[in-house]
Design an enzyme around this catalytic site. Structure first.
Site, PDB file in Angstrom:
ATOM      1  N   ASP A   1       0.849  -1.197   0.000  1.00  0.00           N
ATOM      2  CA  ASP A   1       0.000   0.000   0.000  1.00  0.00           C
ATOM      3  C   ASP A   1       0.878   1.238   0.000  1.00  0.00           C
ATOM      4  OD1 ASP A   1      -2.432  -1.431  -0.047  1.00  0.00           O
ATOM      5  OD2 ASP A   1      -2.307  -1.790   2.099  1.00  0.00           O
TER       6      ASP A   1
ATOM      7  N   ARG B   1       0.772  -3.522   7.007  1.00  0.00           N
ATOM      8  CA  ARG B   1       1.590  -2.741   7.953  1.00  0.00           C
ATOM      9  C   ARG B   1       2.473  -3.547   8.897  1.00  0.00           C
ATOM     10  NH1 ARG B   1      -3.587   0.705   9.288  1.00  0.00           N
ATOM     11  NH2 ARG B   1      -4.413  -1.319   8.607  1.00  0.00           N
TER      12      ARG B   1
ATOM     13  N   HIS C   1     -16.422  -4.258 -10.429  1.00  0.00           N
ATOM     14  CA  HIS C   1     -17.877  -4.366 -10.217  1.00  0.00           C
ATOM     15  C   HIS C   1     -18.554  -3.459 -11.242  1.00  0.00           C
ATOM     16  CE1 HIS C   1     -21.405  -4.259  -7.072  1.00  0.00           C
ATOM     17  NE2 HIS C   1     -21.784  -4.632  -8.274  1.00  0.00           N
ATOM     18  N   ASP C   2     -19.043  -4.063 -12.334  1.00  0.00           N
ATOM     19  CA  ASP C   2     -19.683  -3.273 -13.399  1.00  0.00           C
ATOM     20  C   ASP C   2     -20.573  -4.224 -14.196  1.00  0.00           C
ATOM     21  OD1 ASP C   2     -20.267  -1.282 -15.388  1.00  0.00           O
ATOM     22  OD2 ASP C   2     -18.310  -0.370 -15.011  1.00  0.00           O
TER      23      ASP C   2
ATOM     24  N   LYS D   1     -10.865  -5.088  -7.410  1.00  0.00           N
ATOM     25  CA  LYS D   1     -12.285  -5.263  -7.003  1.00  0.00           C
ATOM     26  C   LYS D   1     -13.259  -4.767  -8.067  1.00  0.00           C
ATOM     27  CE  LYS D   1     -11.401  -4.760  -2.025  1.00  0.00           C
ATOM     28  NZ  LYS D   1     -10.009  -4.270  -1.975  1.00  0.00           N
TER      29      LYS D   1
ATOM     30  N   THR E   1     -15.321  -5.814   4.903  1.00  0.00           N
ATOM     31  CA  THR E   1     -15.307  -5.831   6.376  1.00  0.00           C
ATOM     32  C   THR E   1     -15.613  -4.446   6.954  1.00  0.00           C
ATOM     33  OG1 THR E   1     -12.916  -5.693   6.175  1.00  0.00           O
ATOM     34  CG2 THR E   1     -13.823  -7.829   6.753  1.00  0.00           C
TER      35      THR E   1
ATOM     36  N   THR F   1     -18.463  -5.065 -19.629  1.00  0.00           N
ATOM     37  CA  THR F   1     -17.348  -4.179 -19.268  1.00  0.00           C
ATOM     38  C   THR F   1     -16.314  -4.934 -18.440  1.00  0.00           C
ATOM     39  OG1 THR F   1     -18.832  -2.289 -19.313  1.00  0.00           O
ATOM     40  CG2 THR F   1     -16.789  -2.011 -18.067  1.00  0.00           C
TER      41      THR F   1
ATOM     42  N   LYS G   1       0.655  -7.686  -3.147  1.00  0.00           N
ATOM     43  CA  LYS G   1      -0.681  -7.206  -3.518  1.00  0.00           C
ATOM     44  C   LYS G   1      -0.582  -5.752  -3.929  1.00  0.00           C
ATOM     45  CE  LYS G   1      -4.117  -6.110  -0.497  1.00  0.00           C
ATOM     46  NZ  LYS G   1      -4.838  -4.891  -0.903  1.00  0.00           N
TER      47      LYS G   1
ATOM     48  N   ASP H   1      -5.457  -6.198  -6.743  1.00  0.00           N
ATOM     49  CA  ASP H   1      -6.666  -6.060  -5.916  1.00  0.00           C
ATOM     50  C   ASP H   1      -7.470  -4.841  -6.384  1.00  0.00           C
ATOM     51  OD1 ASP H   1      -8.485  -6.137  -3.820  1.00  0.00           O
ATOM     52  OD2 ASP H   1      -7.089  -5.281  -2.361  1.00  0.00           O
TER      53      ASP H   1
HETATM   54  O1  C5P Z   1      -1.913  -3.065   6.814  1.00  0.00           O
HETATM   55  P1  C5P Z   1      -2.867  -4.219   6.859  1.00  0.00           P
HETATM   56  O2  C5P Z   1      -2.204  -5.538   7.214  1.00  0.00           O
HETATM   57  O3  C5P Z   1      -4.092  -3.936   7.702  1.00  0.00           O
HETATM   58  O4  C5P Z   1      -3.332  -4.356   5.332  1.00  0.00           O
HETATM   59  C1  C5P Z   1      -4.333  -5.239   4.937  1.00  0.00           C
HETATM   60  C2  C5P Z   1      -4.568  -5.105   3.458  1.00  0.00           C
HETATM   61  O5  C5P Z   1      -5.700  -5.893   3.108  1.00  0.00           O
HETATM   62  C3  C5P Z   1      -4.899  -3.699   2.991  1.00  0.00           C
HETATM   63  O6  C5P Z   1      -4.399  -3.550   1.659  1.00  0.00           O
HETATM   64  C4  C5P Z   1      -6.403  -3.658   3.021  1.00  0.00           C
HETATM   65  O7  C5P Z   1      -6.935  -2.741   2.090  1.00  0.00           O
HETATM   66  C5  C5P Z   1      -6.732  -5.089   2.602  1.00  0.00           C
HETATM   67  N1  C5P Z   1      -8.051  -5.554   3.017  1.00  0.00           N
HETATM   68  C6  C5P Z   1      -8.462  -5.607   4.341  1.00  0.00           C
HETATM   69  N2  C5P Z   1      -9.703  -6.071   4.671  1.00  0.00           N
HETATM   70  C7  C5P Z   1     -10.529  -6.488   3.714  1.00  0.00           C
HETATM   71  C8  C5P Z   1     -10.139  -6.460   2.368  1.00  0.00           C
HETATM   72  C9  C5P Z   1      -8.872  -5.981   2.058  1.00  0.00           C
HETATM   73  O8  C5P Z   1      -7.710  -5.237   5.227  1.00  0.00           O
HETATM   74  N3  C5P Z   1     -11.699  -6.974   4.050  1.00  0.00           N
END
Ligand code: C5P
Length: 232
Positions: free
Chosen positions: A10, A211, A63-64, A61, A119, A68, A32, A59
């Site tokens: 990220d 992280r 949705h269309d 995601k 989530t 498309t 990712k 990643d």
């Molecule tokens: O930094 P962290 O370990 O929380 O990163 C988790 C990664 O997974 C991020 O890229 C976040 O956008 C992604 N993600 C998530 N929960 C989801 C779907 C994707 O944390 N339900």
């Protein structure tokens, strides 16, 4: 594809991403790439990471409407991403179109997984904004089953849902689980979390870790710890 740790890169730019990954001498972690980095750097970031030997979960995601999504998936397939995803809420027709678009002339294709209920959506928001009144856990399982019936390979889900997804959809249906934290680490904004070792025990196929690795003082050591707990 077996059990693996996927690092959520990220980062805002390619430069930051490469500076981070250059620390992993002799290792080529599965990464990712999310919307921020892809929209900032475009397909070039995928090509460059592939040429450096990384596997990529793109990643985005999607949705269309089915047509498309099918065409967009054909583009991602030519980019040679290893895993891509769509929202299961796009319906069976959209997921089937995505699979069709992804499949190359030689019959190969990247893995396709579905996002079930984000989530960040809770029961109250789902009822208020989407008029879905079933218990959220049942909605998640329904989306997973719909994805499986459409021919998809798995879902992104909370590690707390992975066992039930496997019970409902079979052991071969992949569970890719973010929300991973070390037992002695910072939790940040994640709420429903598991350690890599717990995720292994409940049968996650892939863990997505951001992280705890990217912000660690020693990211390589943190990655190796994830591998040791989850794979080793
Ligand atoms: O930094 P962290 O370990 O929380 O990163 C988790 C990664 O997974 C991020 O890229 C976040 O956008 C992604 N993600 C998530 N929960 C989801 C779907 C994707 O944390 N339900």
């Amino acid at each position: 594809m077996g059990k693996d740790v996927i690092i959520a890169c990220d980062f805002a730019s390619a430069a930051e991403t490469f500076a981070f990954l250059d620390r992993f001498t002799g290792r080529k972690p599965f990464v990712k790439i999310g919307m921020e980095l892809f929209y900032a750097e475009g397909p070039a970031i995928v090509r460059e990471l592939k040429s450096r030997g990384h596997k990529i979960f793109l990643d985005l995601k999607l949705h269309d409407i089915p047509n498309t999504v099918k065409k967009a998936m054909a583009v991602l397939s030519r980019l040679d991403a290893d895993v891509v995803n769509v929202h299961a809420a796009g319906t069976t027709a959209m997921m089937e179109a995505a699979l069709e678009g992804l499949t190359r002339p030689d019959g190969t294709r990247p893995l396709l997984i579905a996002v079930t209920q984000l989530t960040s959506t809770d029961q109250a928001a789902m009822e208020r904004d989407l008029l879905i009144r079933e218990p959220i856990a049942d909605v998640v399982m329904h989306y997973a089953e719909t994805a499986k019936n459409a021919g998809l390979d798995g879902v992104v889900c909370s590690p707390l849902e992975a066992e039930r997804v496997h019970e409902t959809c079979g052991r071969g249906f992949l569970t890719v689980t973010p929300g991973i934290r070390f037992a002695d680490g910072e939790i940040g904004d994640q709420k429903r979390i598991m350690t890599p070792a717990e995720a292994k025990r409940i049968g996650s196929d892939y863990i997505v870790v951001g992280r705890p690795i990217t912000k660690a003082d020693d990211p390589v050591a943190a990655y190796e710890r994830c591998i040791a707990e989850f794979v080793g």
